[in-house]
Design a protein around this motif. Structure first.
Motif, PDB file in Angstrom:
ATOM      1  N   PRO A 193       0.544  -1.391  -0.342  1.00 17.00           N
ATOM      2  CA  PRO A 193       0.147  -0.001   0.009  1.00 17.00           C
ATOM      3  C   PRO A 193       1.032   0.889   0.201  1.00 17.00           C
ATOM      4  N   VAL A 194       0.668   2.825  -0.781  1.00 10.15           N
ATOM      5  CA  VAL A 194       0.980   3.389  -0.974  1.00 10.15           C
ATOM      6  C   VAL A 194       0.553   4.094   0.746  1.00 10.15           C
ATOM      7  N   LYS A 195       1.918   4.544   0.981  1.00 11.68           N
ATOM      8  CA  LYS A 195       1.848   5.523   2.404  1.00 11.68           C
ATOM      9  C   LYS A 195       2.064   6.524   2.679  1.00 11.68           C
ATOM     10  N   ARG A 196       1.933   7.590   1.585  1.00 13.54           N
ATOM     11  CA  ARG A 196       2.338   8.945   1.401  1.00 13.54           C
ATOM     12  C   ARG A 196       2.089   9.625   0.024  1.00 13.54           C
ATOM     13  N   VAL A 197       0.857  10.149  -0.014  1.00 14.30           N
ATOM     14  CA  VAL A 197      -0.488  10.598  -1.027  1.00 14.30           C
ATOM     15  C   VAL A 197      -0.110  12.279  -1.005  1.00 14.30           C
ATOM     16  N   VAL A 198      -0.142  12.503  -2.411  1.00 10.70           N
ATOM     17  CA  VAL A 198      -0.316  14.657  -3.058  1.00 10.70           C
ATOM     18  C   VAL A 198      -2.167  14.246  -3.325  1.00 10.70           C
ATOM     19  N   ALA A 199      -2.509  14.320  -2.478  1.00  7.29           N
ATOM     20  CA  ALA A 199      -4.243  15.110  -3.319  1.00  7.29           C
ATOM     21  C   ALA A 199      -4.574  15.964  -3.694  1.00  7.29           C
TER      22      ALA A 199
ATOM     23  N   ILE B 178       0.532  13.611   2.470  1.00  6.71           N
ATOM     24  CA  ILE B 178       1.115  14.365   2.597  1.00  6.71           C
ATOM     25  C   ILE B 178       1.002  16.119   2.732  1.00  6.71           C
ATOM     26  N   GLY B 179       0.537  15.973   0.809  1.00  7.29           N
ATOM     27  CA  GLY B 179       0.587  17.931   0.131  1.00  7.29           C
ATOM     28  C   GLY B 179      -1.370  17.519  -0.821  1.00  7.29           C
TER      29      GLY B 179
ATOM     30  N   PRO C  33       6.688  11.993  -2.258  1.00  8.62           N
ATOM     31  CA  PRO C  33       5.301  10.709  -2.262  1.00  8.62           C
ATOM     32  C   PRO C  33       5.469   9.841  -3.004  1.00  8.62           C
ATOM     33  N   ASP C  34       5.152   7.993  -1.605  1.00  8.29           N
ATOM     34  CA  ASP C  34       4.757   7.182  -3.293  1.00  8.29           C
ATOM     35  C   ASP C  34       3.864   7.195  -4.442  1.00  8.29           C
TER      36      ASP C  34
ATOM     37  N   LYS D  87       9.772  11.686 -12.446  1.00  2.11           N
ATOM     38  CA  LYS D  87       9.952  10.363 -12.001  1.00  2.11           C
ATOM     39  C   LYS D  87       9.130  10.025 -10.679  1.00  2.11           C
ATOM     40  N   ILE D  88       8.017  11.422 -10.380  1.00  2.00           N
ATOM     41  CA  ILE D  88       7.004  10.944  -9.345  1.00  2.00           C
ATOM     42  C   ILE D  88       5.800  10.397  -9.848  1.00  2.00           C
ATOM     43  N   PRO D  89       5.894   8.724  -9.202  1.00  2.00           N
ATOM     44  CA  PRO D  89       4.834   8.111  -9.408  1.00  2.00           C
ATOM     45  C   PRO D  89       3.648   9.347  -9.035  1.00  2.00           C
ATOM     46  N   VAL D  90       2.250   8.875 -10.223  1.00  2.00           N
ATOM     47  CA  VAL D  90       0.876   9.409 -10.687  1.00  2.00           C
ATOM     48  C   VAL D  90       0.070   8.853 -11.186  1.00  2.00           C
TER      49      VAL D  90
END
Length: 376
Positions: free
Chosen positions: A86-92, A111-112, A156-157, A179-182
């Motif tokens: 599971p992802v643990k750090r996400v930007v919404a 986190i964002g 972020p994850d 290279k940021i997962p989106v």
């Protein structure tokens, strides 16, 4: 039964049990692979693949591979962008994702965000911003560009975002370059209210909470079905006007839009149900008045945060509105300030509309997502 017969019966029982267990195991294996069933949503796909991984197609048609933490991606899928779950750090980037994360119990992963603290109505997010756990990463009141440097620093994850403009597409490309997962959540494009809500399954996949999302969605569908059945018995369907006037033009939901479908589910007769379109459609003030004067209920596509706190405020939008019986009779409702942070409460929204349209069927129920406007 003889001793030999009893022995034979015991052996046969054991064999039958083993066969049943094998059948269950086979059925389970089949259930663990293949497409995840979607009932209403059309904008994403989830495919269960080998090793407990999932192949997800997001709102931009991009294919992502979700791999449980501690595992390796299957060799056949190694060329796909990989996100460990599971992802643990996400930007919404949108408030929509926070609404979906609320019933999943995952608001703590944010986190964002891009919305100012004063405009949040989801308390854990507001509290996270106050403590500094959640950072502003661009956007704000002016809906400015993302602060890419801040996002990179947060590591972020995953970034959840939506696309709808050329600027959004450029943002997506920039995140990919960095290279940021989106993952693209385009739930807003669904023309069915339950289709929008079903995107919770998309969000849940990144947390390994597919089963929880399935249960939540099934319960919401049951609630909406119960509302639809309850209002179906009332033959008196109020004529509903839903719209707003902006810069001299009127805007109403198209007849195939999620808003039009919510009106129908709640037992209302939408005055522009024959107007083609799935989104907001501009029409002339003359067309707006010609239909609007027939309305028994007026849902103003506005909210207090944008300066509409009374019927008098709506009347100021255009002189033509003064002729609406709904305004004179005080039958005008608008959104609560938190309406657009309540996608997870779709059943509650439809329940509110049903109460507005058929108050005698819902005695004692209080509105939660809409508010009745005072005259002044």
């Amino acid at each position: 039964m003889s001793k030999s017969q009893r022995k034979l019966f015991s052996v046969m029982t054991i064999l039958l049990s083993l066969l049943l267990l094998a059948g269950c195991a086979t059925a389970q294996k089949v259930a663990e692979t293949g497409a995840v069933r979607l009932e209403y949503a059309k904008g994403f796909k989830i495919e269960n693949v080998a090793g407990g991984c999932q192949e997800v197609t997001d709102g931009e048609g991009r294919t992502l591979l979700l791999v449980p933490r501690g595992q390796q991606a299957p060799s056949a899928y190694k060329n796909l962008p990989t996100i460990y779950t599971p992802v643990k750090r996400v930007v919404a980037v949108s408030t929509t994702e926070a609404a979906f994360l609320r019933p999943l119990g995952e608001l703590g992963s944010i986190i964002g965000v891009t919305v100012d603290k004063k405009h949040w109505y989801i308390n854990p997010v507001k509290e996270g911003m106050a403590s500094g756990k959640i950072q502003m990463v661009g956007g704000g009141a002016g809906m400015g560009p993302l602060a890419y440097g801040k996002i990179v620093a947060l590591k972020p994850d995953l970034v959840f975002m939506s696309t709808g403009t050329s600027g959004d597409v450029q943002t997506l490309k920039k995140l990919e370059e960095l290279k940021i997962p989106v993952a693209v959540d385009n739930s807003w494009l669904e023309s069915d209210p339950l289709g929008r809500l079903e995107w919770i399954k998309f969000i849940a996949a990144f947390y390994g909470k597919g089963q929880q999302a399935d249960q939540f969605f099934a319960q919401a569908v049951q609630k909406v079905s119960a509302i639809k059945e309850k209002v179906a018995g009332d033959k008196d369907k109020p004529k509903v006007l839903w719209g707003m006037i902006y810069q001299g033009k009127a805007y109403v939901p198209g007849g195939d839009s999620y808003a039009a479908k919510m009106i129908a589910l709640a037992g209302g007769d939408y005055l522009f149900k024959n107007l083609k379109g799935t989104g907001s459609v501009p029409i002339t003030l003359e067309e707006y008045y010609a239909k609007g004067k027939e309305a028994n209920v007026y849902i103003s596509d506005t909210m207090p945060d944008y300066g509409v706190t009374s019927i008098a405020d709506i009347s100021k939008q255009s002189p033509v509105l003064a002729g609406f019986p709904t305004l004179r009779q005080g039958k005008v409702w608008c959104y609560q300030p938190w309406y657009f942070q309540s996608l997870d409460k779709t059943a509650e929204v439809i329940g509110d509309l049903a109460e507005i349209f058929h108050p005698h069927l819902f005695p004692g129920r209080q509105l939660k997502e809409f508010m009745k406007l005072p005259q002044s």
